[in-house]
Design a protein around this motif. Structure first.
Motif, PDB file in Angstrom:
ATOM      1  N   THR A 155      -0.093   4.620  -5.856  1.00 51.39           N
ATOM      2  CA  THR A 155       1.032   5.525  -6.083  1.00 51.39           C
ATOM      3  C   THR A 155       1.467   6.131  -4.754  1.00 51.39           C
ATOM      4  N   TRP A 156       2.719   6.574  -4.676  1.00 54.26           N
ATOM      5  CA  TRP A 156       3.178   7.124  -3.397  1.00 54.26           C
ATOM      6  C   TRP A 156       2.522   8.470  -3.074  1.00 54.26           C
ATOM      7  N   PRO A 157       2.212   9.350  -4.046  1.00 57.86           N
ATOM      8  CA  PRO A 157       1.474  10.563  -3.653  1.00 57.86           C
ATOM      9  C   PRO A 157       0.107  10.264  -3.059  1.00 57.86           C
ATOM     10  N   GLU A 158      -0.592   9.259  -3.620  1.00 56.68           N
ATOM     11  CA  GLU A 158      -1.902   8.919  -3.071  1.00 56.68           C
ATOM     12  C   GLU A 158      -1.765   8.241  -1.708  1.00 56.68           C
ATOM     13  N   ARG A 159      -0.745   7.422  -1.544  1.00 56.01           N
ATOM     14  CA  ARG A 159      -0.480   6.822  -0.225  1.00 56.01           C
ATOM     15  C   ARG A 159      -0.163   7.905   0.804  1.00 56.01           C
ATOM     16  N   LEU A 160       0.562   8.937   0.378  1.00 56.49           N
ATOM     17  CA  LEU A 160       0.867  10.043   1.270  1.00 56.49           C
ATOM     18  C   LEU A 160      -0.415  10.772   1.666  1.00 56.49           C
ATOM     19  N   ARG A 161      -1.285  11.004   0.685  1.00 58.72           N
ATOM     20  CA  ARG A 161      -2.562  11.666   0.981  1.00 58.72           C
ATOM     21  C   ARG A 161      -3.385  10.841   1.959  1.00 58.72           C
ATOM     22  N   GLN A 162      -3.408   9.537   1.762  1.00 61.81           N
ATOM     23  CA  GLN A 162      -4.155   8.668   2.669  1.00 61.81           C
ATOM     24  C   GLN A 162      -3.591   8.757   4.078  1.00 61.81           C
ATOM     25  N   GLY A 163      -2.272   8.811   4.204  1.00 65.60           N
ATOM     26  CA  GLY A 163      -1.648   8.912   5.515  1.00 65.60           C
ATOM     27  C   GLY A 163      -1.917  10.231   6.205  1.00 65.60           C
ATOM     28  N   LEU A 164      -2.205  11.271   5.407  1.00 65.21           N
ATOM     29  CA  LEU A 164      -2.476  12.597   5.954  1.00 65.21           C
ATOM     30  C   LEU A 164      -3.965  12.853   6.174  1.00 65.21           C
ATOM     31  N   ALA A 165      -4.799  11.932   5.753  1.00 66.62           N
ATOM     32  CA  ALA A 165      -6.247  12.168   5.741  1.00 66.62           C
ATOM     33  C   ALA A 165      -6.819  12.430   7.122  1.00 66.62           C
ATOM     34  N   GLY A 166      -6.184  11.940   8.179  1.00 68.31           N
ATOM     35  CA  GLY A 166      -6.720  12.138   9.514  1.00 68.31           C
ATOM     36  C   GLY A 166      -6.336  13.456  10.154  1.00 68.31           C
ATOM     37  N   PHE A 184      14.765   8.483  -4.571  1.00 67.23           N
ATOM     38  CA  PHE A 184      14.079   7.201  -4.764  1.00 67.23           C
ATOM     39  C   PHE A 184      15.036   6.226  -5.423  1.00 67.23           C
ATOM     40  N   PRO A 185      15.347   5.112  -4.762  1.00 65.53           N
ATOM     41  CA  PRO A 185      16.359   4.200  -5.307  1.00 65.53           C
ATOM     42  C   PRO A 185      15.852   3.351  -6.458  1.00 65.53           C
ATOM     43  N   LEU A 186      16.778   2.895  -7.267  1.00 61.57           N
ATOM     44  CA  LEU A 186      16.490   1.848  -8.242  1.00 61.57           C
ATOM     45  C   LEU A 186      16.259   0.572  -7.453  1.00 61.57           C
ATOM     46  N   MET A 187      15.096  -0.033  -7.607  1.00 55.37           N
ATOM     47  CA  MET A 187      14.711  -1.124  -6.724  1.00 55.37           C
ATOM     48  C   MET A 187      15.308  -2.468  -7.150  1.00 55.37           C
ATOM     49  N   ASP A 195       9.992  -5.407 -15.348  1.00 58.93           N
ATOM     50  CA  ASP A 195       9.628  -3.990 -15.328  1.00 58.93           C
ATOM     51  C   ASP A 195      10.130  -3.433 -14.000  1.00 58.93           C
ATOM     52  N   LEU A 196      11.143  -2.574 -14.047  1.00 59.92           N
ATOM     53  CA  LEU A 196      11.824  -2.140 -12.831  1.00 59.92           C
ATOM     54  C   LEU A 196      11.173  -0.944 -12.158  1.00 59.92           C
ATOM     55  N   HIS A 197       9.981  -0.570 -12.576  1.00 59.00           N
ATOM     56  CA  HIS A 197       9.245   0.423 -11.797  1.00 59.00           C
ATOM     57  C   HIS A 197       8.865  -0.209 -10.447  1.00 59.00           C
ATOM     58  N   ALA A 198       8.812   0.626  -9.429  1.00 59.53           N
ATOM     59  CA  ALA A 198       8.578   0.120  -8.075  1.00 59.53           C
ATOM     60  C   ALA A 198       7.184  -0.491  -7.946  1.00 59.53           C
ATOM     61  N   SER A 199       7.073  -1.435  -7.029  1.00 58.82           N
ATOM     62  CA  SER A 199       5.803  -2.104  -6.775  1.00 58.82           C
ATOM     63  C   SER A 199       4.932  -1.291  -5.828  1.00 58.82           C
ATOM     64  N   ALA A 200       3.683  -1.702  -5.703  1.00 57.86           N
ATOM     65  CA  ALA A 200       2.772  -1.050  -4.760  1.00 57.86           C
ATOM     66  C   ALA A 200       3.311  -1.143  -3.336  1.00 57.86           C
ATOM     67  N   GLU A 201       3.924  -2.273  -2.986  1.00 59.97           N
ATOM     68  CA  GLU A 201       4.489  -2.433  -1.644  1.00 59.97           C
ATOM     69  C   GLU A 201       5.633  -1.445  -1.409  1.00 59.97           C
ATOM     70  N   SER A 202       6.462  -1.246  -2.445  1.00 60.41           N
ATOM     71  CA  SER A 202       7.573  -0.303  -2.310  1.00 60.41           C
ATOM     72  C   SER A 202       7.069   1.127  -2.151  1.00 60.41           C
ATOM     73  N   TYR A 203       6.057   1.490  -2.919  1.00 60.29           N
ATOM     74  CA  TYR A 203       5.496   2.835  -2.807  1.00 60.29           C
ATOM     75  C   TYR A 203       4.858   3.075  -1.448  1.00 60.29           C
ATOM     76  N   ALA A 204       4.206   2.066  -0.907  1.00 61.02           N
ATOM     77  CA  ALA A 204       3.593   2.206   0.415  1.00 61.02           C
ATOM     78  C   ALA A 204       4.667   2.475   1.471  1.00 61.02           C
ATOM     79  N   ALA A 205       5.772   1.726   1.398  1.00 61.39           N
ATOM     80  CA  ALA A 205       6.857   1.924   2.363  1.00 61.39           C
ATOM     81  C   ALA A 205       7.510   3.293   2.167  1.00 61.39           C
ATOM     82  N   PHE A 206       7.657   3.707   0.929  1.00 59.93           N
ATOM     83  CA  PHE A 206       8.251   5.011   0.628  1.00 59.93           C
ATOM     84  C   PHE A 206       7.380   6.136   1.187  1.00 59.93           C
ATOM     85  N   ALA A 207       6.080   6.081   0.930  1.00 62.78           N
ATOM     86  CA  ALA A 207       5.171   7.129   1.402  1.00 62.78           C
ATOM     87  C   ALA A 207       5.159   7.210   2.922  1.00 62.78           C
TER      88      ALA A 207
END
Length: 304
Positions: free
Chosen positions: A77-88, A228-231, A279-291
């Motif tokens: 998820t993008w919140p968890e990707r954001l947390r990972q990016g902030l972990a350092g 967040f755009p419709l992908m 299923d038009l929910h964003a993919s893991a790759e899209s969430y990673a780029a978004f975060a």
């Protein structure tokens, strides 16, 4: 399955419920099994610490199923990707995933006022998606997207067309192209276009955003809207471009910091934008780029 229950004036996720999704193999993507779980607080992902430490930075991510991460694993998820990016970072950072399925702006503002602000966030990131203009409980997109050509080319269809797909890679690619093009055309012409100022859904969005802005200001929390755009690609951008442009203009005129993620996501592989072709929910790759784009924007803003 995930369950919505009434609470705090609107539907919320029932604590300790879970749902498993299975996605069939598509093209170069293998079949997947996704587990989605709700924690004891009624949210997905990590729980907050019991007390607000003075040296911690609390970031709350508010939104709908695109913040919850429907169709992807928790760590994607993008919140968890954001947390990972902030972990350092040197200080303690907590990121709360407060995304709730099917929420619109009115419900998000209510959740913020009656529950989230009491948990002392430092930053509130409000993920906006184009169907936030739906009134509560409204699902007009299912009616808008009734189309014989769309049904005939749908990747998860059955019968002879699926058998033909399995035997011809060329036919499979052509039908997928028709499906995506038709879907983008229908979406951009339906609810996910610019709204008239008197439209009740658009009126509720504006009221929800200004209410959230004022509530956060009263509590000393920074507030920003993330578009967040419709992908689904359409022309040089995404099918939601005009609708999100309208929201961005409103935020600019209302003194609300706003980040448009479309430019950061245009470089993504068009075949892997969503969790599946149907299923038009964003993919893991899209969430990673978004975060990653949100994190860079927060740094530019000096909020971290």
């Amino acid at each position: 399955r995930l369950v919505l229950v009434n609470g705090h004036g609107g539907n919320e996720l029932k604590p300790l419920t879970r749902q498993v999704l299975t996605y069939p193999a598509e093209g170069d993507r293998p079949a997947r099994r996704v587990l989605m779980e709700v924690n004891a607080d009624g949210f997905r992902g990590r729980r907050l610490a019991a007390a607000d430490a003075a040296d911690s930075l609390r970031i709350f991510c508010v939104g709908d199923s695109h913040t919850f991460g429907f169709g992807v694993d928790e760590e994607e998820t993008w919140p968890e990707r954001l947390r990972q990016g902030l972990a350092g970072r040197t200080s303690t950072i907590e990121v709360l995933n407060a995304g709730i399925l099917d929420y619109n702006s009115t419900e998000e503002a209510h959740l913020l006022e009656h529950r989230l602000l009491a948990l002392a966030p430092d930053i509130v990131l409000w993920q906006y998606f184009v169907n936030d203009t739906n009134l509560a409980g409204e699902r007009r997109q299912n009616q808008d997207l009734e189309d014989p050509l769309l049904d005939w080319t749908r990747p998860e269809g059955k019968g002879w067309i699926q058998a033909a797909r399995a035997h011809s890679r060329l036919l499979h690619v052509c039908l997928d192209g028709i499906f995506r093009a038709r879907l983008a055309a229908l979406l951009s012409a339906s609810e996910w276009s610019r709204r008239d100022d008197e439209d009740p859904g658009w009126r509720d969005v504006r009221a929800g955003l200004t209410r959230a802005r004022d509530l956060c200001a009263e509590r000393g929390a920074r507030f920003a809207v993330l578009l967040f755009p419709l992908m689904v690609r359409q022309g040089e951008g995404f099918a939601s471009h005009a609708a999100l442009e309208q929201v961005g203009a409103f935020c600019g005129a209302s003194g609300i910091p706003c980040f448009d993620a479309e430019p950061a996501l245009l470089a993504a592989d068009p075949e892997h934008l969503t969790v599946s072709a149907f299923d038009l929910h964003a993919s893991a790759e899209s969430y990673a780029a978004f975060a990653a784009a949100v994190l860079a924007w927060l740094d530019r803003m000096g909020w971290l």
